[in-house]
Design an enzyme around this catalytic site. Sequence first.
Site, PDB file in Angstrom:
ATOM      1  N   ASP A  54       0.854  -1.189   0.000  1.00  0.00           N
ATOM      2  CA  ASP A  54       0.000   0.000   0.000  1.00  0.00           C
ATOM      3  C   ASP A  54       0.890   1.239   0.000  1.00  0.00           C
ATOM      4  OD1 ASP A  54      -2.185  -1.663   0.296  1.00  0.00           O
ATOM      5  OD2 ASP A  54      -2.516  -1.175   2.416  1.00  0.00           O
ATOM      6  N   HIS A  58      -3.378   5.363  -0.544  1.00  0.00           N
ATOM      7  CA  HIS A  58      -4.473   4.386  -0.493  1.00  0.00           C
ATOM      8  C   HIS A  58      -5.535   4.785   0.528  1.00  0.00           C
ATOM      9  CE1 HIS A  58      -6.607   0.656  -0.666  1.00  0.00           C
ATOM     10  NE2 HIS A  58      -6.141   0.181   0.474  1.00  0.00           N
ATOM     11  N   GLU A 171       1.317  -6.609   2.265  1.00  0.00           N
ATOM     12  CA  GLU A 171       0.216  -7.497   2.651  1.00  0.00           C
ATOM     13  C   GLU A 171       0.142  -8.749   1.773  1.00  0.00           C
ATOM     14  OE1 GLU A 171      -2.816  -4.052   4.362  1.00  0.00           O
ATOM     15  OE2 GLU A 171      -2.829  -4.498   2.214  1.00  0.00           O
TER      16      GLU A 171
END
Length: 214
Positions: A54, A58, A171
């Site tokens: 990210d 975001h 992630e």
Amino acid sequence: MTKWIDITQTLTNDMAHWPGDRPFTYEVAATKEQTGSANVGKITTSVHMGTHVDSPFHFDNDGITMEQIPIETYIGKAKVIDVSSYHTITPEVLRDYNLEDVERLLLHTSLPNNPKRFPEEIPLLDPSIAAYLASKGILLLGIDMPSVDPITSKSLDTHHALYKHGIHILENLMLDNVSPGLYELIALPLRIAGADGSPVRAVIRPIKGDMANA
């Protein structure tokens, strides 16, 4: 030579995606027979499919975008720790691990690696871990979950807390078969101007002699 370990989710047409987000698809848009020279593939995807990073944009309209993040953030020594026995990860949990001289921390949680199933619930990362991790000098937090916040969260408190403390986010790692310890990490995002995230190819390689005391 020690081999690299691929901890990336394979992008497939049947992989799970965030509800309402654009799924990943790959197709041969033009065949060798059609072009006379080569097969040409086409992908459509959200930048948050599979293993990805990210950028602060975001979740913050004033946040920096992918091409503004130093590439060194995603390359270097990383530590994998096993927090799979905890449903909520707090500073108290993390104090049980030696995080001295660690700049990139990868958390193996209790969520099983299954790219084809989107979880209804995930382990919780308390936003207060951001200040603790920053006090240890950590600049990148990687997880084996689709988000650092609860699936239903709209406020994204942990995203914001990490950003406030200068910690970037990685992630959807594949850590089920990775032993705790120290590794070299390469998780390079695409250099997409103005982007709120990017898929990555994440790989790690054990640092010889440093695989204990995780």
